[in-house]
Structures are given as C-alpha cells and as structure tokens.
Design a protein around this motif. Structure first.
Motif, PDB file in Angstrom:
ATOM      1  N   ASN A 109      -3.701  -1.132   3.314  1.00  0.00           N
ATOM      2  CA  ASN A 109      -3.578   0.298   3.052  1.00  0.00           C
ATOM      3  C   ASN A 109      -4.464   1.119   3.979  1.00  0.00           C
ATOM      4  OD1 ASN A 109      -1.638   0.375   0.939  1.00  0.00           O
ATOM      5  ND2 ASN A 109      -3.173  -0.369  -0.505  1.00  0.00           N
ATOM      6  N   SER A 117      -5.794   4.335  -1.172  1.00  0.00           N
ATOM      7  CA  SER A 117      -5.274   3.133  -1.819  1.00  0.00           C
ATOM      8  C   SER A 117      -5.984   1.872  -1.356  1.00  0.00           C
ATOM      9  CB  SER A 117      -3.760   3.017  -1.560  1.00  0.00           C
ATOM     10  OG  SER A 117      -3.066   4.106  -2.129  1.00  0.00           O
ATOM     11  N   SER A 119      -7.852  -1.413  -1.187  1.00  0.00           N
ATOM     12  CA  SER A 119      -7.868  -2.466  -2.201  1.00  0.00           C
ATOM     13  C   SER A 119      -9.196  -3.208  -2.271  1.00  0.00           C
ATOM     14  CB  SER A 119      -6.736  -3.469  -1.916  1.00  0.00           C
ATOM     15  OG  SER A 119      -6.890  -4.042  -0.623  1.00  0.00           O
TER      16      SER A 119
END
Length: 357
Positions: A109, A117, A119
């Motif tokens: 992302n 976003s 992670s």
C-alpha cells in the motif's frame, strides 16, 4: 532563510472529555529524514471529534483508544524551518502540506502511495499515534510532505491534507466529468469539498443534500452548487435531471439514510462513491442496485501522488479550499474551536498562526 526557533511551544491535547488541554512542550529537533514544519494552519477533522474529542472507545473496529495522548491535529500545512540529515527533496523555506499518515514506505500500500492503508505496525498517524499539527511546530517525515503551490495559502494546504484529499479521491474513483451531473450527500466540510471539486472536474450540474438549514445556506453561498435540498426533497433534486437521476453521486454524510439517498439518487448505470466514515449501508438490492446497473466505490482518504496532483489542479482550476472555512481560531482558543467543530459550525474550523496565512 534564517528563522529563530524557540525551545518550547504550546500543543493542544484531547483528554477525551469533550474538552482540550494546552500544554507547554519542547520544540522537537528533526532527525534523519525528518523536517521541522512551522505550522501556518491546521484543520479540525470530524474523525477527531468522535474518536478523540468525545472519547469513543473504538476506532474502525479496533478496541481501545487509538489516540495515544499526543499533540492533536492531522491536517497541518506550513513552512519547513529545519531539516535533518539525509533530507533531499525538500529544504528550509519550502511550503508543504503534511500527508497525515507516516507509513513504513515498504509495504504494497505504501509503495502505491497509500500510506493511509499501511499494513506495518510502524504506521503512525499525525495527531493520533504521533504528535500532530495543533501546535506551532510539527516534526514530519520528509516522505509525508507534499509541495504547497505558492498560489495557495496555508489554510488551503491544511484543507487539502485531509478533507479535500478525501473528496478528490472519491470523485476520481467515479471519474466525475462533464458527462453527468453530481449529487453530493452531506454538506459538512468533506461534502463542501466534493461540491467544489466536482465543479472543477467539470460536472454538468452540482447539487447537494443536507438536513441542516445553516449548512445548506453556507453551501449555496460558495457559488459551486446549482441547488441544495433537504434529504426529504430528493424527488425535487431528481426533477432537475428530468427524473433520470445523477450520473455521479457521493456520500459524505457517513449515515445510513445518507448512503441510501446517494443510491436512490443515482441514475441507471450511475457511479456511487462512499467516503463518509461510520454507520451502515442498508439497501434493497434488486431495484436499487442490480436493475439500475450501479457501480459502487468505497474510498479512504487518498494517496501521496493524488494529493500532489490535487494541489496543482486547484491552481489550474482557480479554486481555493479556504472558501469553505467558516471559523478561524488561534491555538489559545482551542476550547472554543473544538466545541464549535463538534456542534453547529456551518463550514470548516481551522487553527491559524499569527500573521498572513
């Protein structure tokens, strides 16, 4: 450019009791890959109100407080006054918008530019997990900085940092253009941004739905909406399209009724964008979705490249985000600023620095 940097500053904290606290804190020193930004303006976001200011216990399905007792504010814009080792793209004197999430930069992302976003456990949002912009200075990762064109003010930049970025991504997903009309549901700051940007992107007609009389009046005064209606007047809004509905609709209300209006107001083969946080999506499927051949898009903030593109487009379109600002405050008035943002503000509420911003 030489700037005298003080050793301490005032930062605004949110104890979760519908109040604010102003604390004297050290001005940070940038480390490798970091810059120190003198904040020219910092916006108050609706997500700050519920999840931090009012002290809600969960955020996006995560139990426990996401806010870690840091300086609040994830919508800062300002001028770089100091740079750490290894900073290459930006330098002292540059005007920047701070993208409000510091991602790891390595996950899929992040490599797409969507730090929102990220992670990785290293992900940290300004004003949530790391000190934010409701202070005189904010320590930022260079990789989260976006150039602020000279034609735009720091207030413009603060609005781009979150609300306008969110609206822009939502409209990009549904490819708003002169091929259709745009219906904006919910005329809070993000909805106002969507209306302004929809006009810039060439929508044939821009119409808003909003239950608040004050917000409808404020929206009409911006000169970008062709008409605004109470949600109960959706049929009147549909009449403007000859009953066909809107080729593009976007929900910024974050409510189940608002999302239903965005679906009901969409034309056959229409495109619907959902950007409002919280609540539920409740809909009948066959007549509302399948038989109208609708395409639904869900969007969360925007990417670094798109935010840079947005700032440039606003200049070319001759649009100024600060037009949606209804109230400006100094940091010393943080109690009044947050109370207004959490209550009856017609438009956007921002903190501004002393001087011309």
């Amino acid at each position: 450019m030489t700037t005298t940097i003080p050793s301490t500053m005032t930062g605004v904290y949110l104890p979760g009791t519908s109040s604010t606290e102003r604390r004297e804190v050290p001005v940070p020193t940038p480390g490798p890959g970091q810059v120190l930004v003198h904040v020219g303006a910092s916006g108050i976001c609706g997500s700050d109100i519920g999840y931090i200011y009012r002290g809600y216990k969960t955020h996006k399905g995560v139990d426990g407080p996401a806010y870690r007792g840091v300086v609040s504010g994830h919508e800062p814009s300002g001028r770089i006054v100091a740079a750490g080792e290894g900073v290459r793209r930006f330098g002292v004197g540059d005007r920047v918008i701070v993208y409000h999430i510091a991602g790891c930069g390595l996950c899929d992302n992040c490599r797409r530019g969507f730090y929102i976003s990220c992670s990785s456990e290293a992900r940290a949002a300004y004003g949530w997990q790391r000190d934010g912009g409701n202070a005189s200075y904010v320590l930022a990762e260079e990789r989260t900085c976006v150039p602020l064109p000279d034609e735009l003010s720091y207030v413009d930049g603060a609005l781009i940092a979150c609300g306008f970025g969110t609206a822009y991504e939502g409209l990009r997903r549904i490819r708003v253009s002169g091929e259709g009309d745009l219906l904006v549901v919910g005329l809070g700051p993000v909805g106002l941004a969507a209306g302004m940007l929809g006009r810039g992107m060439g929508a044939r007609r821009v119409v808003g739905l909003e239950p608040s009389t004050g917000r409808r009046s404020w929206a009409e005064g911006l000169g970008v909406f062709d008409a605004t209606f109470h949600p109960e007047e959706l049929s009147a809004a549909m009449d403007l399209t000859g009953g066909r509905g809107y080729g593009f609709t976007i929900d910024a209300s974050g409510t189940a009724p608002g999302r239903s209006s965005a679906l009901d107001g969409a034309a056959e083969w229409g495109h619907v964008s959902l950007v409002g946080e919280g609540g539920e999506l409740v809909t009948e499927v066959s007549d509302t979705l399948l038989h109208k051949q609708l395409t639904l898009h869900a969007s969360w903030v925007t990417s670094l490249p798109a935010m840079t593109e947005l700032a440039e487009n606003l200049v070319s379109w001759g649009l100024r985000p600060e037009a949606i600002v209804s109230d400006r405050f100094a940091l010393e008035d943080s109690d009044a600023a947050f109370a207004l943002a959490a209550g009856a503000s017609d438009g956007k509420v921002v903190f501004v620095a002393d001087g011309d911003v």
